[in-house]
Design a protein around this motif. Structure first.
Motif, PDB file in Angstrom:
ATOM      1  N   ARG A 102       0.545  -1.336  -0.122  1.00  0.00           N
ATOM      2  CA  ARG A 102       0.302  -0.598   0.189  1.00  0.00           C
ATOM      3  C   ARG A 102       0.669   1.454  -0.167  1.00  0.00           C
ATOM      4  O   ARG A 102       1.859   1.328   0.385  1.00  0.00           O
ATOM      5  CB  ARG A 102      -1.066   0.012   1.089  1.00  0.00           C
ATOM      6  CG  ARG A 102      -2.020  -1.233   1.062  1.00  0.00           C
ATOM      7  CD  ARG A 102      -2.894  -0.441   2.776  1.00  0.00           C
ATOM      8  NE  ARG A 102      -3.880  -1.969   2.581  1.00  0.00           N
ATOM      9  CZ  ARG A 102      -4.020  -2.982   3.236  1.00  0.00           C
ATOM     10  NH1 ARG A 102      -2.264  -3.611   3.874  1.00  0.00           N
ATOM     11  NH2 ARG A 102      -4.916  -3.914   3.195  1.00  0.00           N
ATOM     12  N   ALA A 103       0.243   2.007  -0.513  1.00  0.00           N
ATOM     13  CA  ALA A 103       1.697   3.675  -0.959  1.00  0.00           C
ATOM     14  C   ALA A 103       0.392   4.820  -1.358  1.00  0.00           C
ATOM     15  O   ALA A 103      -0.342   4.701  -1.746  1.00  0.00           O
ATOM     16  CB  ALA A 103       2.623   2.688  -1.884  1.00  0.00           C
ATOM     17  N   ASP A 104       1.204   5.321  -0.852  1.00  0.00           N
ATOM     18  CA  ASP A 104       0.317   7.020  -1.587  1.00  0.00           C
ATOM     19  C   ASP A 104       0.673   7.211  -3.097  1.00  0.00           C
ATOM     20  O   ASP A 104       0.161   7.943  -3.754  1.00  0.00           O
ATOM     21  CB  ASP A 104       0.868   8.266  -0.734  1.00  0.00           C
ATOM     22  CG  ASP A 104       0.269   8.044   1.194  1.00  0.00           C
ATOM     23  OD1 ASP A 104      -0.371   7.129   1.258  1.00  0.00           O
ATOM     24  OD2 ASP A 104       0.915   9.086   1.681  1.00  0.00           O
ATOM     25  N   VAL A 105       2.176   6.878  -3.185  1.00  0.00           N
ATOM     26  CA  VAL A 105       2.454   7.184  -4.629  1.00  0.00           C
ATOM     27  C   VAL A 105       3.201   6.127  -4.686  1.00  0.00           C
ATOM     28  O   VAL A 105       4.116   5.419  -3.458  1.00  0.00           O
ATOM     29  CB  VAL A 105       3.326   8.637  -4.928  1.00  0.00           C
ATOM     30  CG1 VAL A 105       4.073   8.377  -6.518  1.00  0.00           C
ATOM     31  CG2 VAL A 105       2.166   9.519  -4.963  1.00  0.00           C
ATOM     32  N   ALA A 106       3.658   5.202  -6.579  1.00  0.00           N
ATOM     33  CA  ALA A 106       3.892   4.362  -6.291  1.00  0.00           C
ATOM     34  C   ALA A 106       4.252   4.748  -8.444  1.00  0.00           C
ATOM     35  O   ALA A 106       3.124   4.188  -8.690  1.00  0.00           O
ATOM     36  CB  ALA A 106       3.214   2.856  -6.010  1.00  0.00           C
ATOM     37  N   SER A 107       5.770   4.818  -8.525  1.00  0.00           N
ATOM     38  CA  SER A 107       5.305   5.279 -10.134  1.00  0.00           C
ATOM     39  C   SER A 107       6.672   4.380 -10.974  1.00  0.00           C
ATOM     40  O   SER A 107       7.856   4.549 -10.316  1.00  0.00           O
ATOM     41  CB  SER A 107       4.881   6.303 -10.510  1.00  0.00           C
ATOM     42  OG  SER A 107       6.212   7.307  -9.573  1.00  0.00           O
ATOM     43  N   ALA A 108       5.920   4.436 -11.778  1.00  0.00           N
ATOM     44  CA  ALA A 108       7.908   3.664 -12.194  1.00  0.00           C
ATOM     45  C   ALA A 108       7.688   3.775 -13.578  1.00  0.00           C
ATOM     46  O   ALA A 108       6.942   4.569 -14.834  1.00  0.00           O
ATOM     47  CB  ALA A 108       7.830   2.360 -12.947  1.00  0.00           C
ATOM     48  N   LYS A 109       8.860   4.813 -14.283  1.00  0.00           N
ATOM     49  CA  LYS A 109       8.612   5.602 -15.574  1.00  0.00           C
ATOM     50  C   LYS A 109       9.702   4.641 -16.426  1.00  0.00           C
ATOM     51  O   LYS A 109      11.236   5.233 -15.726  1.00  0.00           O
ATOM     52  CB  LYS A 109       8.730   6.870 -16.042  1.00  0.00           C
ATOM     53  CG  LYS A 109       8.694   7.800 -16.699  1.00  0.00           C
ATOM     54  CD  LYS A 109       8.368   9.332 -16.579  1.00  0.00           C
ATOM     55  CE  LYS A 109       9.120   9.870 -17.794  1.00  0.00           C
ATOM     56  NZ  LYS A 109       8.098  11.592 -17.512  1.00  0.00           N
ATOM     57  N   ALA A 110      10.257   4.273 -17.863  1.00  0.00           N
ATOM     58  CA  ALA A 110      11.060   4.455 -18.472  1.00  0.00           C
ATOM     59  C   ALA A 110      11.704   5.017 -19.938  1.00  0.00           C
ATOM     60  O   ALA A 110       9.821   5.731 -20.506  1.00  0.00           O
ATOM     61  CB  ALA A 110      11.129   3.113 -18.918  1.00  0.00           C
ATOM     62  N   THR A 111      12.425   5.958 -20.398  1.00  0.00           N
ATOM     63  CA  THR A 111      11.795   6.223 -22.081  1.00  0.00           C
ATOM     64  C   THR A 111      13.314   6.185 -22.508  1.00  0.00           C
ATOM     65  O   THR A 111      14.408   5.979 -21.682  1.00  0.00           O
ATOM     66  CB  THR A 111      12.076   7.967 -21.600  1.00  0.00           C
ATOM     67  OG1 THR A 111      12.823   8.284 -20.475  1.00  0.00           O
ATOM     68  CG2 THR A 111      10.342   8.286 -21.052  1.00  0.00           C
TER      69      THR A 111
END
Length: 302
Positions: A102-111
């Protein structure tokens, strides 16, 4: 009459040919060929907020359930981004849905692009649970981020940061870079944590914000025995391959040697230039041809 005509034709042809030979000897300019460019290879990038590799044994190891979860895993040769707040595993906690994270923010990004590749993760106010500990978090973190950057023409860089407090099995701990932190809670289990593990090569970079080695068996009751690893904020990247550029094709000018005799040292004083030998040579040829023509005319008149 025919003999005289046959003699005059070669004299005129010789005069024209000699003059053309002298005047043709001049400077030449050759343009080089253009450069060839090959297509470039784009790099690669991947990011994942949470990855688990846990073996869960239930009811005195009569039931074995692998807990393999990847939350917000993205890979790019193209840009990609995902955001999620919970990961659930059905059928573990008495057949009820079980929340791993559980988390307030959990993001992953790859470019990726022609200029470079980059991957990043961000996890804020996160709480991770494992079976057998429904009320106690395995770990709680304020904020943890990771980033890997592979820019063309530069050395790859990997980093991980940790902000706020960290609580493991209900105990507040301080994590350090370069060494594992071990947390032991009697009757609950053990957790070994590595913080900010990074690795770089000439073309690649990788980082893991937190790596946990888990061994949990609450009260040694064998209700839920959890063994394995858990990773938070894992990122990788690979630098694009630069397009090879061929060297410009060079065309060398022929070795042109001066025609006629070397210029006298006094030519510079009288206004002579580098073309003076050619003019003098042409004048000599024309003078000789004119003398021959005068002599031929006198013969005809005589």
């Amino acid at each position: 009459m025919n003999a005289n005509t046959n003699f005059r034709m070669p004299a005129r042809r010789f005069t024209a040919t000699a003059a053309a030979t002298v005047l043709a000897a001049g400077p030449m300019v050759l343009a080089g060929a253009g450069s060839a460019h090959a297509s470039a290879d784009h790099g690669r990038a991947s990011a994942v907020v949470l990855r688990t590799g846990l073996d869960v044994s239930l009811l005195n190891k009569t039931v074995n359930v692998p807990l393999a979860v990847s939350l917000n895993e993205v890979r790019a040769p193209q840009s990609a981004e995902r955001t999620a707040l919970t990961a659930r595993l059905d059928g573990v906690d008495g057949g009820q849905p079980f929340s791993v994270l559980r988390a307030d923010v959990a993001s992953a990004k790859a470019t990726v692009s022609a200029s470079g590749a980059e991957a990043s993760t961000n996890l804020t106010h996160a709480r991770i649970h494992v079976p057998g500990l429904p009320l106690l978090s395995l770990i709680e973190v304020g904020q943890v981020t990771s980033k890997a950057t592979c820019e063309a023409g530069r050395k790859p860089v990997a980093s991980a940061t940790l902000l706020g407090g960290v609580t493991v099995l209900g105990k507040k701990v301080t994590l350090t870079v370069g060494g594992p932190t071990e947390v032991k809670v009697p009757g609950v289990g053990e957790v070994r944590i590595d913080f900010s593990r990074t690795r770089t090569t000439s073309r690649t970079a990788a980082a893991a914000a937190l790596e946990l080695k888990v061994s949990v068996n609450p009260l040694k009751l064998n209700v839920a025995d959890v063994q394995g690893t858990l990773t938070l904020g894992s990122v990788t990247c690979e630098t694009p391959v630069a397009a090879p550029v061929s060297a410009p094709a060079s065309v060398s000018a022929p070795d042109i040697k001066p025609q006629g005799a070397p210029a006298e040292s006094g030519l510079a004083e009288t206004g002579g230039t580098s073309t003076t030998p050619f003019v003098v040579g042409a004048a000599v040829v024309l003078l000789a041809a004119g003398g021959a023509a005068v002599a031929l005319g006198r013969r005809r008149r005589s």
